[in-house]
Write a protein that holds these residues in place. Structure first.
Motif, PDB file in Angstrom:
ATOM      1  N   SER A  62     -77.536  -1.005   5.471  1.00  0.00           N
ATOM      2  CA  SER A  62     -77.980   0.193   6.077  1.00  0.00           C
ATOM      3  C   SER A  62     -78.400   0.372   7.256  1.00  0.00           C
ATOM      4  N   ASP A  63     -78.824  -0.752   8.040  1.00  0.00           N
ATOM      5  CA  ASP A  63     -79.346  -1.006   9.174  1.00  0.00           C
ATOM      6  C   ASP A  63     -78.091  -0.889  10.293  1.00  0.00           C
ATOM      7  N   MET A  64     -76.816  -1.366   9.780  1.00  0.00           N
ATOM      8  CA  MET A  64     -75.668  -1.446  10.431  1.00  0.00           C
ATOM      9  C   MET A  64     -74.608  -0.171  10.106  1.00  0.00           C
ATOM     10  N   SER A  65     -75.247   0.625   9.350  1.00  0.00           N
ATOM     11  CA  SER A  65     -74.654   2.107   8.940  1.00  0.00           C
ATOM     12  C   SER A  65     -74.679   3.237   9.525  1.00  0.00           C
ATOM     13  N   LYS A  66     -73.924   4.110   9.715  1.00  0.00           N
ATOM     14  CA  LYS A  66     -74.088   5.546  10.345  1.00  0.00           C
ATOM     15  C   LYS A  66     -75.314   6.098   9.158  1.00  0.00           C
ATOM     16  N   GLY A  67     -75.009   6.124   7.967  1.00  0.00           N
ATOM     17  CA  GLY A  67     -75.857   6.635   6.989  1.00  0.00           C
ATOM     18  C   GLY A  67     -75.804   5.968   5.585  1.00  0.00           C
ATOM     19  N   PRO A  68     -76.302   6.639   4.752  1.00  0.00           N
ATOM     20  CA  PRO A  68     -76.430   6.162   3.393  1.00  0.00           C
ATOM     21  C   PRO A  68     -75.257   6.084   2.444  1.00  0.00           C
ATOM     22  N   GLU A  69     -75.001   5.271   1.438  1.00  0.00           N
ATOM     23  CA  GLU A  69     -73.861   5.569   0.579  1.00  0.00           C
ATOM     24  C   GLU A  69     -73.641   6.992  -0.177  1.00  0.00           C
ATOM     25  N   SER A  70     -74.709   7.552  -0.113  1.00  0.00           N
ATOM     26  CA  SER A  70     -74.651   8.824  -0.519  1.00  0.00           C
ATOM     27  C   SER A  70     -74.127  10.083   0.354  1.00  0.00           C
ATOM     28  N   ASP A  71     -73.628   9.623   1.477  1.00  0.00           N
ATOM     29  CA  ASP A  71     -73.032  10.786   2.417  1.00  0.00           C
ATOM     30  C   ASP A  71     -72.007  11.138   1.702  1.00  0.00           C
TER      31      ASP A  71
ATOM     32  N   VAL B 111     -55.487  23.848   6.306  1.00  0.00           N
ATOM     33  CA  VAL B 111     -54.375  22.877   5.970  1.00  0.00           C
ATOM     34  C   VAL B 111     -53.289  23.450   4.801  1.00  0.00           C
ATOM     35  N   LEU B 112     -53.836  24.042   3.681  1.00  0.00           N
ATOM     36  CA  LEU B 112     -52.931  24.687   2.769  1.00  0.00           C
ATOM     37  C   LEU B 112     -52.439  25.895   3.103  1.00  0.00           C
ATOM     38  N   LYS B 113     -52.607  26.309   4.310  1.00  0.00           N
ATOM     39  CA  LYS B 113     -51.829  27.516   4.816  1.00  0.00           C
ATOM     40  C   LYS B 113     -50.763  27.107   5.615  1.00  0.00           C
ATOM     41  N   GLY B 114     -50.855  25.660   5.885  1.00  0.00           N
ATOM     42  CA  GLY B 114     -49.562  25.276   6.465  1.00  0.00           C
ATOM     43  C   GLY B 114     -50.092  24.748   8.121  1.00  0.00           C
ATOM     44  N   GLU B 115     -51.269  24.882   8.350  1.00  0.00           N
ATOM     45  CA  GLU B 115     -51.714  24.463   9.642  1.00  0.00           C
ATOM     46  C   GLU B 115     -51.998  23.052   9.737  1.00  0.00           C
ATOM     47  N   ARG B 116     -52.167  22.537  10.940  1.00  0.00           N
ATOM     48  CA  ARG B 116     -52.515  21.145  11.203  1.00  0.00           C
ATOM     49  C   ARG B 116     -53.808  20.692  10.867  1.00  0.00           C
ATOM     50  N   PRO B 117     -53.933  19.617  10.174  1.00  0.00           N
ATOM     51  CA  PRO B 117     -55.242  19.268   9.606  1.00  0.00           C
ATOM     52  C   PRO B 117     -56.097  18.771  10.716  1.00  0.00           C
ATOM     53  N   ALA B 118     -57.298  19.010  10.760  1.00  0.00           N
ATOM     54  CA  ALA B 118     -58.498  18.456  11.616  1.00  0.00           C
ATOM     55  C   ALA B 118     -59.347  17.559  10.732  1.00  0.00           C
ATOM     56  N   VAL B 119     -59.401  16.250  11.492  1.00  0.00           N
ATOM     57  CA  VAL B 119     -60.399  15.379  10.971  1.00  0.00           C
ATOM     58  C   VAL B 119     -61.389  14.994  11.837  1.00  0.00           C
ATOM     59  N   LEU B 120     -62.398  14.474  11.279  1.00  0.00           N
ATOM     60  CA  LEU B 120     -63.783  13.955  12.092  1.00  0.00           C
ATOM     61  C   LEU B 120     -64.025  12.681  11.632  1.00  0.00           C
ATOM     62  N   GLU B 121     -63.939  11.741  12.447  1.00  0.00           N
ATOM     63  CA  GLU B 121     -64.228  10.132  12.003  1.00  0.00           C
ATOM     64  C   GLU B 121     -65.697  10.287  11.683  1.00  0.00           C
ATOM     65  N   VAL B 122     -66.070   9.770  10.662  1.00  0.00           N
ATOM     66  CA  VAL B 122     -67.459   9.529  10.274  1.00  0.00           C
ATOM     67  C   VAL B 122     -67.647   7.808   9.925  1.00  0.00           C
ATOM     68  N   GLY B 123     -68.644   7.190  10.422  1.00  0.00           N
ATOM     69  CA  GLY B 123     -68.956   5.866  10.090  1.00  0.00           C
ATOM     70  C   GLY B 123     -69.582   5.292  11.199  1.00  0.00           C
TER      71      GLY B 123
ATOM     72  N   LEU C 179     -56.334  20.202  -4.243  1.00  0.00           N
ATOM     73  CA  LEU C 179     -55.848  18.961  -3.303  1.00  0.00           C
ATOM     74  C   LEU C 179     -56.876  18.212  -2.545  1.00  0.00           C
ATOM     75  N   PHE C 180     -57.975  18.913  -2.171  1.00  0.00           N
ATOM     76  CA  PHE C 180     -59.169  18.389  -1.505  1.00  0.00           C
ATOM     77  C   PHE C 180     -60.335  18.207  -2.308  1.00  0.00           C
ATOM     78  N   THR C 181     -60.976  17.079  -2.453  1.00  0.00           N
ATOM     79  CA  THR C 181     -62.022  16.701  -3.089  1.00  0.00           C
ATOM     80  C   THR C 181     -63.344  16.285  -2.282  1.00  0.00           C
ATOM     81  N   THR C 182     -64.552  16.448  -2.617  1.00  0.00           N
ATOM     82  CA  THR C 182     -65.627  15.999  -2.066  1.00  0.00           C
ATOM     83  C   THR C 182     -66.644  14.868  -2.813  1.00  0.00           C
ATOM     84  N   HIS C 183     -66.683  13.770  -2.323  1.00  0.00           N
ATOM     85  CA  HIS C 183     -67.511  12.775  -3.142  1.00  0.00           C
ATOM     86  C   HIS C 183     -68.327  12.124  -1.949  1.00  0.00           C
TER      87      HIS C 183
END
Length: 478
Positions: free
Chosen positions: A123-132, A77-89, A169-173
């Motif tokens: 948690s029973d209605m979620s894809k994973g924990p809040e720590s994902d 993405v930082l090189k100007g390419e099209r971003p690719a994203v994956l929906e999680v949840g 420009l990107f971060t992980t949390h």
């Protein structure tokens, strides 16, 4: 005239009178008006009414689902390419939203309250924990870069600091941090210069167990159409973020309640503090939820269209991003936040094509409200919004690389509610009683028709013996 004939003709007269009465009642809508008057009297925000109890403490459970877009190719993405994203949840929270600090004003014609919202993770209605962990755009960094991009000296100092601490420009949390807040290093460093700056960032920071300001609602006492309509928010009767008076208007309810006796040709207005503006919904189709009839309303595409009537929402003036998106920087502490429907549903095609992974779908991404038209009670609703960030290459900040100018998706939410079983049964009784009252004139018409048939059969049977006996008389004489 014999008693039998008298009864037959009386039946005929009663049939005609019953038919006339039924037709007159249908045309004058007397029973419909009686039912409407009763409903209008009961649907008022006043202590002791069922409508007030439901408004103050909604019985059906509300769920907030968050779906994140995890960036899979940040270097490209930082090189100007099209971003690719994956929906999680989804990451699902039970939402509690009682009205608190309720205070009636102006002889009961208005009521003030705050709508405190508390979110509890399910948690029973979620894809994973809040720590994902989620990799996404670094919103604090993008906000700071946009703010200082025209101040070269300060921008260079900030850029050097970002390089020294490896801030990009990107971060992980984690999911929990992105939603409810985390201490941001860049904001903490800038706080040394500006002590008023908050060094904690979260997309819904300070929105758990808090309210979005005091509302003043109309109770519906003076007019049923005023039921739960917002009169003021945060002490103001209009907004000040947008460039036209029309765009700054606070219209309609908060979306949780609506006036009774709703028709298909109505336009329902709602104010959303999340969107920082009022929107409207129009009739789409008939629906049924747990056996209760409803009308489905949804916002049309032109609500967010890039048209003349929406020009006042362009920020700064004249800078319209396109149809289907709304830049809300003015009401989000100047953060480059852009709102849209999930996956850019109903937005310009360019927004969908810019991001690999966008799959707009009406069923999953449309905002809908199913309302019982008689009472105005919400049977089912799904408010679906997407949070995006405006990103662009800023030459003074090497952190932006050669990135394209994009409306970059971060997450979308689905705030949904379905009427509970107890409330549904209560509504079924109200609807059934209402149908009986409204159909009384048609019952009279049916009775009149039935009596008319009885009269005609009796007439025919009365004449047949007379004609038969007259035919047999000559044979007896011979």
């Amino acid at each position: 005239m014999s008693v039998k004939s008298c009864c037959i003709y009386s039946t005929g007269v009663i049939s005609i009178l019953t038919l006339i009465a039924g037709i007159v009642l249908v045309l004058s809508q007397v029973f419909q008006n009686i039912l409407n008057a009763k409903i209008k009297k009961e649907i008022v925000l006043r202590n002791g009414t069922h409508a007030f109890d439901v408004w103050e403490n909604p019985p059906p459970p509300v769920y907030m689902q968050f779906y994140f877009f995890n960036v899979t190719n940040p270097a490209e993405v930082l090189k100007g390419e099209r971003p690719a994203v994956l929906e999680v949840g989804p990451y699902t929270y039970r939402e509690f939203r009682p009205m608190e600090r309720v205070n009636f004003l102006e002889n009961g014609t208005k009521v003030s309250a705050v709508n405190t919202k508390t979110y509890v993770f399910q948690s029973d209605m979620s894809k994973g924990p809040e720590s994902d962990l989620i990799r996404t755009v670094n919103i604090p960094a993008m906000t700071v870069m946009e703010k200082f991009k025209d101040m070269s000296v300060i921008a260079n100092i900030i850029s050097s600091y970002m390089k020294s601490v490896n801030e990009g420009l990107f971060t992980t949390h984690t999911v929990g941090e992105l939603l409810w807040g985390y201490e941001d290093g860049l904001l903490k460093a800038l706080k040394v210069v500006d002590p008023t700056l908050d060094d904690v960032f979260g997309l819904f920071y300070k929105q758990n167990a808090t309210d979005d300001g005091e509302y003043v609602f109309l109770t519906g006492q003076q007019s049923y159409k005023d039921f739960a309509v917002i009169d003021q928010w945060k002490g103001q009767s209009s907004l000040n973020w947008w460039t036209t008076d029309e765009c700054n208007m606070i219209n309609g309810t908060n979306g949780a309640s609506f006036h009774p006796i709703i028709t298909k040709n109505e336009t329902l207005y709602m104010f959303s503090s999340d969107l920082c503006r009022s929107i409207y919904a129009i009739y789409e189709e008939e629906s049924s939820v747990m056996g209760v009839p409803g009308y489905r309303f949804s916002p049309p595409s032109k609500v967010f269209a890039n048209t003349t009537e929406n020009a006042g929402f362009c920020s700064p003036p004249g800078n319209c991003l396109g149809s289907g998106v709304l830049q809300v920087s003015a009401c989000k502490q100047d953060a480059p936040i852009v709102m849209s429907s999930p996956h850019f549903y109903q937005a310009d095609e360019k927004f969908v094509k810019d991001i690999f992974g966008m799959k707009p779908n009406k069923e999953q991404h449309e905002t809908i409200i199913d309302i019982n038209p008689l009472t105005g009670i919400v049977l089912q609703a799904a408010k679906r919004l997407q949070v995006n960030v405006f990103v662009e290459k800023i030459p003074v900040f090497s952190q932006t690389g050669d990135i394209r100018t994009l409306v970059f998706p971060v997450l979308y939410l689905n705030e949904s509610v379905v009427i509970d079983e107890v409330s549904a049964k209560q509504l079924q009784v109200i609807v059934a009683e209402g149908n009986i009252v409204v159909n009384i004139p048609f019952m009279l018409i049916g009775l009149g028709i039935l009596l008319g048939v009885i009269f005609m059969v009796a007439q025919c049977r009365q004449r047949i013996p007379e004609s038969s006996s007259a035919e047999r008389q000559p044979l007896l004489k011979s």
